[in-house]
Structures are given as structure tokens and as C-alpha cells.
Design an enzyme around this catalytic site. Structure first.
Site, PDB file in Angstrom:
ATOM      1  N   ASP A  60       0.844  -1.184   0.000  1.00 44.13           N
ATOM      2  CA  ASP A  60       0.000   0.000   0.000  1.00 44.13           C
ATOM      3  C   ASP A  60       0.886   1.244   0.000  1.00 44.13           C
ATOM      4  O   ASP A  60       1.781   1.350   0.833  1.00 44.13           O
ATOM      5  CB  ASP A  60      -0.837  -0.027   1.287  1.00 44.13           C
ATOM      6  CG  ASP A  60      -2.251   0.425   1.092  1.00 44.13           C
ATOM      7  OD1 ASP A  60      -2.436   1.452   0.431  1.00 44.13           O
ATOM      8  OD2 ASP A  60      -3.159  -0.238   1.617  1.00 44.13           O
ATOM      9  N   ASP A  94      -2.911   4.606  -2.622  1.00 42.83           N
ATOM     10  CA  ASP A  94      -3.972   5.070  -1.729  1.00 42.83           C
ATOM     11  C   ASP A  94      -4.408   6.490  -2.058  1.00 42.83           C
ATOM     12  O   ASP A  94      -3.572   7.370  -2.255  1.00 42.83           O
ATOM     13  CB  ASP A  94      -3.447   5.023  -0.285  1.00 42.83           C
ATOM     14  CG  ASP A  94      -4.483   5.449   0.733  1.00 42.83           C
ATOM     15  OD1 ASP A  94      -5.432   4.688   0.938  1.00 42.83           O
ATOM     16  OD2 ASP A  94      -4.342   6.543   1.303  1.00 42.83           O
ATOM     17  N   GLU A 107      -6.580   3.610  -5.959  1.00 50.77           N
ATOM     18  CA  GLU A 107      -7.760   3.604  -5.114  1.00 50.77           C
ATOM     19  C   GLU A 107      -8.568   4.845  -5.449  1.00 50.77           C
ATOM     20  O   GLU A 107      -8.113   5.961  -5.259  1.00 50.77           O
ATOM     21  CB  GLU A 107      -7.383   3.648  -3.629  1.00 50.77           C
ATOM     22  CG  GLU A 107      -8.598   3.446  -2.760  1.00 50.77           C
ATOM     23  CD  GLU A 107      -8.684   4.338  -1.549  1.00 50.77           C
ATOM     24  OE1 GLU A 107      -9.487   4.037  -0.683  1.00 50.77           O
ATOM     25  OE2 GLU A 107      -7.967   5.347  -1.488  1.00 50.77           O
ATOM     26  N   HIS A 161     -10.853  -2.890   4.048  1.00 53.59           N
ATOM     27  CA  HIS A 161     -10.733  -2.353   5.408  1.00 53.59           C
ATOM     28  C   HIS A 161     -11.501  -1.051   5.604  1.00 53.59           C
ATOM     29  O   HIS A 161     -11.593  -0.564   6.722  1.00 53.59           O
ATOM     30  CB  HIS A 161      -9.250  -2.138   5.716  1.00 53.59           C
ATOM     31  CG  HIS A 161      -8.675  -1.069   4.826  1.00 53.59           C
ATOM     32  ND1 HIS A 161      -8.522  -1.243   3.458  1.00 53.59           N
ATOM     33  CD2 HIS A 161      -8.266   0.195   5.094  1.00 53.59           C
ATOM     34  CE1 HIS A 161      -8.037  -0.132   2.949  1.00 53.59           C
ATOM     35  NE2 HIS A 161      -7.868   0.749   3.903  1.00 53.59           N
ATOM     36  N   ASP A 162     -12.011  -0.461   4.529  1.00 56.01           N
ATOM     37  CA  ASP A 162     -12.808   0.765   4.643  1.00 56.01           C
ATOM     38  C   ASP A 162     -14.301   0.472   4.555  1.00 56.01           C
ATOM     39  O   ASP A 162     -15.116   1.389   4.431  1.00 56.01           O
ATOM     40  CB  ASP A 162     -12.443   1.751   3.516  1.00 56.01           C
ATOM     41  CG  ASP A 162     -11.058   2.349   3.710  1.00 56.01           C
ATOM     42  OD1 ASP A 162     -10.561   2.354   4.851  1.00 56.01           O
ATOM     43  OD2 ASP A 162     -10.478   2.805   2.708  1.00 56.01           O
TER      44      ASP A 162
HETATM   45  O1  ISL Z   1     -13.107   5.097   4.135  1.00 59.16           O
HETATM   46  C1  ISL Z   1     -13.704   5.815   3.359  1.00 59.16           C
HETATM   47  C2  ISL Z   1     -15.110   6.075   3.567  1.00 59.16           C
HETATM   48  O2  ISL Z   1     -15.512   5.488   4.741  1.00 59.16           O
HETATM   49  C3  ISL Z   1     -13.081   6.394   2.196  1.00 59.16           C
HETATM   50  O3  ISL Z   1     -13.648   7.599   1.826  1.00 59.16           O
HETATM   51  C4  ISL Z   1     -11.598   6.562   2.417  1.00 59.16           C
HETATM   52  O4  ISL Z   1     -11.367   7.584   3.326  1.00 59.16           O
HETATM   53  C5  ISL Z   1     -10.937   6.881   1.113  1.00 59.16           C
HETATM   54  O5  ISL Z   1     -11.255   5.842   0.267  1.00 59.16           O
HETATM   55  C6  ISL Z   1      -9.425   6.944   1.270  1.00 59.16           C
HETATM   56  O6  ISL Z   1      -9.010   5.760   1.902  1.00 59.16           O
HETATM   57  C7  ISL Z   1      -7.679   5.547   2.187  1.00 59.16           C
HETATM   58  O7  ISL Z   1      -7.059   6.629   2.805  1.00 59.16           O
HETATM   59  C8  ISL Z   1      -7.581   6.974   4.091  1.00 59.16           C
HETATM   60  C9  ISL Z   1      -7.610   5.777   5.049  1.00 59.16           C
HETATM   61  O8  ISL Z   1      -8.288   6.091   6.228  1.00 59.16           O
HETATM   62  C10 ISL Z   1      -8.240   4.584   4.398  1.00 59.16           C
HETATM   63  O9  ISL Z   1      -8.181   3.470   5.254  1.00 59.16           O
HETATM   64  C11 ISL Z   1      -7.538   4.333   3.104  1.00 59.16           C
HETATM   65  O10 ISL Z   1      -8.030   3.199   2.449  1.00 59.16           O
HETATM   66  C12 ISL Z   1      -6.702   8.056   4.627  1.00 59.16           C
HETATM   67  O11 ISL Z   1      -5.382   7.643   4.507  1.00 59.16           O
END
Ligand code: ISL
Ligand code: CA
Length: 584
Positions: A129, A231, A284, A359-360
Site C-alpha cells: 500500500d 492510496d 484507489e 478495510h474501509d
Molecule cells: O473510508 C472511506 C469512507 O468510509 C473512504 O472515503 C476513504 O477515506 C478513502 O477511500 C481513502 O481511503 C484511504 O485513505 C484513508 C484511510 O483512512 C483509508 O483506510 C484508506 O483506504 C486516509 O489515509
């Protein structure tokens, strides 16, 4: 009616057919322009929650190493690891303080090297990641940058000097007030953070920052890792003049996050780094429209291999609310239309990933299936059938292979996720009904998908001998790997069969996708066709019996996989029945 009656005939027919029509049994060798990353099944491991090796309650690299044979037994090709770098963990590793070292909670660089070797020895690739829209406030770059206006790292971040007055508003996803500018008194300036205030955004307009990032990527790629997940990549480019937006700007973030230099940066990254390695790369998020997403993955543009869009997983939440599920339940025609639209747009070029969880997200079984005792197994197998029979690379979330479900916390105190905690405060400040907030989070909160892996029936599900960092779902007594390993009919073994089926059926990877019965409110059905070979995926997304009306001749067919022990009854699909047929 017709299927069971014609079954013996169908078997004889299919044997005869297979012997006499070898050209229709297409094999992967016959596919022009194959790509390994299109054929791969990705298994996502959230390291904190997979397996703890030293009893501190936090999953770690040695824990993953101890389960390598299990991972191999799934038949998957690639493991995507969520961030394992040094981090204060305010956003569980998505706030990186050193991109070149391993978070001591997870282990050491030697452990990482052993993990990589263990994966490679088993023919499994590893994808890392890359969190490059922002870093942690504790990164050396930011510590330097905030210390004085003339620090060499100052321009690695976005600053707004306070003598210019208040900055033009920008939106932050995690901030209680939604404000992406944080005042820092040390240098009398504001810095930008699209996520938490502990996650300052990196300034990609600075070529020095870009070179530093590329060198860091080469460091990992030269170690031999096989893929990068970028990410929050759509946010990296900003119009650094920070023009003012009209009121309501926060709802238009989709309009400004794909900044003006975004694709220049990705093309430069491709030229200088990515193109030198045989790796898979995924963005992402990729803008908010089909055309925007295509820009990331059109092979002629030389950017990334594939993208994942959010439209599928965001579907079914009440607009304007924070992840409140639609009280009317799943609108299946709407869901199907989304997947069909995205598939069609990328039919000729580009490539997508397919996922229902990560995980989100909450657990897919609770959100998209039915986690009741009665239908849990059927609907988990149905969702797996969907994920492994769509065009696009499946990204499969650990624990879903045994049908883990949402933990549904009753109290805000049980949550650890910064998103839920901050949104709770936001709801509180706005005088919203907090009980309603908690109820909605039982379906949608990210921590539902982050509870520890359920290995066996021993204390804390065999995840840890200590106190788990996040509670284990109490249903581990009957939902766990040990029980399912020894049951040939388990969700786990059905998943393994599906993976094998995808590996032996090029039509499931490359075949044309066509929705069947798009208007049906209960049935999700489509064909996958390749060189005269037609597979039909039939899934009943409801707890009712439903007659199919595909218009296809399924009398002449062979069942390749099914989630019911006995054959389909006539044209009726039973609750959550899911099967893949080969049509003749
Ligand atoms: O998790 C989300 C909505 O609940 C998404 O909007 C998420 O914040 C977005 O996809 C970005 O995600 C990534 O970066 C974030 C982190 O919290 C997430 O876990 C990661 O996947 C900030 O670094
Ligand atoms: Ca540990």
C-alpha cells in the site's frame, strides 16, 4: 421442472459435446494479450487483525508468516498488505512516519523479508500500500517543514500564511468541522489535510518531493515486491492557487480533487519507476466518472493497470447522510446497473477491480448478503460467486472466505476507527440523533471489517493470547477457519473451488459480460462469453423462491458450481441460491 428431468440427458450431451467441440473449450494459452494481473485473485490482509504472534493483541508479520500455508491453500495469487510502515497509527498505518521502515508493532525489516520470501516460495505475489497523498505529522519531513518557513522540507507540504487572512475553504473527510486547513502557530500558517489533521497532504507540485517518493518506491520494488496500491491517489494534485469555491463547495469535492496536474504526475511516475518493473498497480478511487477513471488505466496513456471505483460500495446509502443504509433495503436493479455500466465502459480497454469489501467497508455478508443463521452460508457463497465470476480482478478481503459478519457494536466506546469517532462528534455537534448514528454504523462502520480473524474456537478465536486491539466477533464459536477447513461444504471450501474454477475458465476472466433480466428485483444474472463458450451466472439475492426467466436455454447446461447440495428445482431459484452453468 425441466432441468432436473433433463439432467441425465444433459450430462450425456455435455460429455459428447466436450469430445466433439474441442475448439470451444478455450484455454488461457489461446488468449491474445494476456496479463497476469488480469488473471490474478488478490487476497487483502489487514495486518493488525490477521494473526498475532507475540500476545500483544496486535496482528503482525510473524503472525502472517505462521499462516502462509493457509493463505496458499486458498489458491489466491497476490496478497495485498495494508500499510506496515512506521506509523503513530492514528489511522491504522495510513499515517506514515517513515516509508522505509516497518512499524515495530508489526515486526522488523527481517520479518518483512522473510514474509516476502515465504510468499514467493509459494508462488504468491505481494502488493504494498502506497499512501502518498499525505504522511504523518510525525514524519521527519513534516517535523522539519513546520519548524520554520525556510526549512528545506517546507515545500513538501501545502501552506497558507496567516497574514493572507483565512484560507479559502477546503474539505476534510475526517475533520469534525470538515475543515482541511489547520492552523499551526509555530510558523503562523495553515497546512492542508484532506484527511485527519495528523495527516498533512504532500505537495506533489514540488519535483523534489516527487523524486524522493520515486526513490522510496524503487527501494521497495528492488526488494522484489510485485504490486502497488496507490492510496487516495486521485487527491494528490491540487490547484495551489487555491481558488475560492462557491458555497456548498464541500459537496463538490469530486469536481476539484482530480487536480490539474494529476495525470502528468502519474505519467512521470510510470516513466521513471513503474515501467521498469513487471508489477501490478491499482489506483484507489479514480475520479467520479467513467471517463475520469479511464484516464488512469487506458493502456495508451501509460499510467496504472487498474482502478477501483467507489460507486458499487457506496450504493444504497441515503444521499447527504454519513453512511446511513437505505431503509428500503437493497435496490438490486440499481446495483446491477452500476456494475453493468462500469463493465461496459471498460470492455474494450482499461481494466477494473471487483470488490465488495475492504478495510474501509463493513463485512460484505452483512452489507450485501444476509447474516442471519438461516441464510448466512448461502449468501456468503452467493457473494463469493459474484466476486469470482465478474470481469475485473477480484480483490478479496480476508475473513470473507469463512463468512465473517459485522460485529455491530452498541456503544461508541467499542469503536477504534478515527472516521467513526470523528463523525460521531460531528453528529453530536450538529445535534443529531446519536442512537440513529449508532444503528447505522452497525451496518456501515469500517471497524466491522477490522475485527480479528477467526481461526478456531480457542480464546479470542486463536487470533491472540493477549487482549485483542479490537474486540473479536463473539460468533467465532461457529464461524472459524478450523471448523470450515474440515467441512467439504463450508463457505471456505466453496471459495477455494470458485478460485480454481476461475483459474480454469478464461471466460470468467476475459469473457464478455452481459446482464440477463436486468429489471429483476431479486435475481442477479449474467452471461460470460468467450469464443463460443457461454457461462451463465445465476444468483438469487433474496430470501424468497424466485422463478428465473433468462430467456436462455438452460435445459442444455452443466452445473460448474452451486451453493446448494442438490440440483436447482425447475426454473426456480431457492433463497440465496447461486450457481454457474455452462450453456450448450
Ligand atoms: O473510508 C472511506 C469512507 O468510509 C473512504 O472515503 C476513504 O477515506 C478513502 O477511500 C481513502 O481511503 C484511504 O485513505 C484513508 C484511510 O483512512 C483509508 O483506510 C484508506 O483506504 C486516509 O489515509
Ligand atoms: Ca503482535
Amino acid at each position: 421442472m425441466f432441468y432436473s428431468r433433463f439432467l441425465p440427458v444433459a450430462i450425456v450431451f455435455s460429455l459428447f459435446y466436450a469430445c466433439n467441440n474441442p475448439q470451444k473449450t478455450s484455454s488461457f494459452e489461446q488468449i491474445p494479450d494476456r496479463k497476469w494481473w488480469k488473471e490474478a485473485v488478490v487476497y487483502q490482509i489487514y495486518p493488525r487483525s490477521f494473526k498475532d504472534s507475540n500476545g500483544d493483541g496486535v496482528g503482525d508479520l510473524r503472525g502472517i508468516i505462521s499462516q502462509l500455508d493457509y493463505i496458499k491453500s486458498l489458491g489466491i495469487d497476490v496478497v495485498w498488505l495494508n500499510p506496515v510502515y512506521a506509523s503513530p497509527n492514528k489511522d491504522n498505518g495510513y499515517d506514515i512516519s517513515d516509508y522505509r521502515s516497518i512499524n515495530p508493532e508489526f515486526g522488523t525489516m527481517e520479518d518483512f523479508d522473510a514474509l516476502l520470501k515465504g510468499m514467493h516460495d509459494r508462488g504468491i505475489k505481494v502488493m504494498m500500500d502506497m499512501v502518498l497523498n499525505h504522511c504523518s505529522e510525525e514524519h521527519e519531513w513534516f517535523k522539519g517543514a513546520r519548524s520554520s518557513r525556510d526549512n528545506p522540507y517546507r515545500d513538501y507540504f501545502h501552506w497558507w500564511p496567516a497574514e493572507k487572512g483565512k484560507p479559502t475553504p477546503r474539505f476534510s473527510f475526517f475533520d469534525v468541522k470538515g475543515d482541511a486547513w489547520k492552523y499551526d502557530s509555530l510558523t503562523n500558517s495553515y497546512y492542508l489535510h484532506y484527511f485527519g489533521d495528523f495527516q498533512p497532504d504532500l505537495n506533489w507540485e514540488n519535483p523534489k518531493l516527487r523524486q524522493e517518493v520515486y526513490a522510496m518506491m524503487r527501494y521497495w520494488l528492488d526488494k522484489g515486491i510485485d504490486g502497488l496500491r496507490m492510496d487516495a491517489f486521485q487527491y494528490i494534485s491540487k490547484d495551489t492557487t487555491f481558488p475560492a469555491f462557491p458555497p456548498g463547495y464541500e459537496k463538490t469535492i469530486a469536481k476539484y480533487y482530480n487536480g490539474p496536474t494529476l495525470h502528468n504526475h502519474i505519467q512521470e511516475l510510470n516513466r521513471e519507476v513503474l515501467s521498469k518493473y513487471d508489477i501490478m498497480t491499482v489506483a484507489e478511487g479514480a475520479g467520479s466518472t467513467l471517463d475520469e477513471a479511464m484516464l488512469f488505466v487506458d493502456p495508451n496513456r501509460k499510467e496504472l493497470n487498474m482502478a477501483y471505483h467507489f460507486e458499487g460500495v457506496d450504493f444504497g446509502y441515503v444521499p447527504g447522510e454519513f453512511k446511513v443504509p437505505d431503509p428500503n433495503g437493497l435496490n438490486l436493479p440499481g446495483m446491477k446497473a452500476i456494475y453493468a455500466k462500469w463493465d461496459q465502459h471498460f470492455e474494450k480497454k482499461g481494466w477494473l477491480s471487483i470488490y465488495l469489501a475492504n478495510h474501509d467497508q463493513p463485512r460484505m455478508l452483512t452489507r450485501w448478503g444476509n447474516d442471519s443463521n438461516e441464510y448466512r452460508e448461502y449468501s456468503a457463497k452467493l457473494l463469493n460467486t459474484f466476486l469470482l465470476s465478474m470481469r475485473g480482478t477480484p480483490y478479496y478481503y480476508f475473513g470473507d472466505e469463512i463468512g465473517m459478519s459485522n460485529i455491530k457494536f452498541d456503544k461508541i466506546e467499542d469503536y477504534k476507527d478515527v472516521e467513526t469517532l470523528n463523525m460521531y462528534q460531528k453528529a453530536q455537534a450538529a445535534g443529531k440523533d446519536l442512537q440513529k448514528f449508532i444503528e447505522a454504523q452497525k451496518i456501515s462502520a469500517r471497524d466491522n471489517g477490522r475485527t480479528p480473524m477467526q481461526w478456531n474456537t480457542s480464546v479470542h478465536s486463536g487470533f491472540t493470547t493477549g487482549t485483542p486491539w479490537l474486540k473479536v466477533n463473539p460468533n467465532y464459536d461457529n464461524i472459524n477457519v478450523a471448523v470450515q477447513n474440515s467441512d467439504p461444504k463450508s463457505i471456505l471450501n466453496h471459495f477455494r473451488q470458485l478460485v480454481q474454477l476461475r483459474k480454469s475458465e478464461p471466460a470468467l476472466v476475459y469473457g464478455k459480460f452481459t446482464l440477463v433480466q436486468p429489471e429483476s428485483k431479486r435475481i442477479f444474472a449474467y452471461t460470460r462469453e468467450l469464443e463460443g463458450r457461454t457461462l451463465l451466472v445465476l444468483m438469487n439475492f433474496s430470501d424468497q423462491r424466485v422463478a428465473t426467466d433468462t430467456g436462455l436455454n438452460i435445459a442444455k447446461s452443466k452445473v460448474l458450481i452451486s451453493n446448494y447440495p442438490n440440483k436447482m428445482e425447475g426454473r426456480e431459484l431457492r433463497p440465496y441460491e447461486a450457481l454457474i452453468l455452462e450453456l450448450f
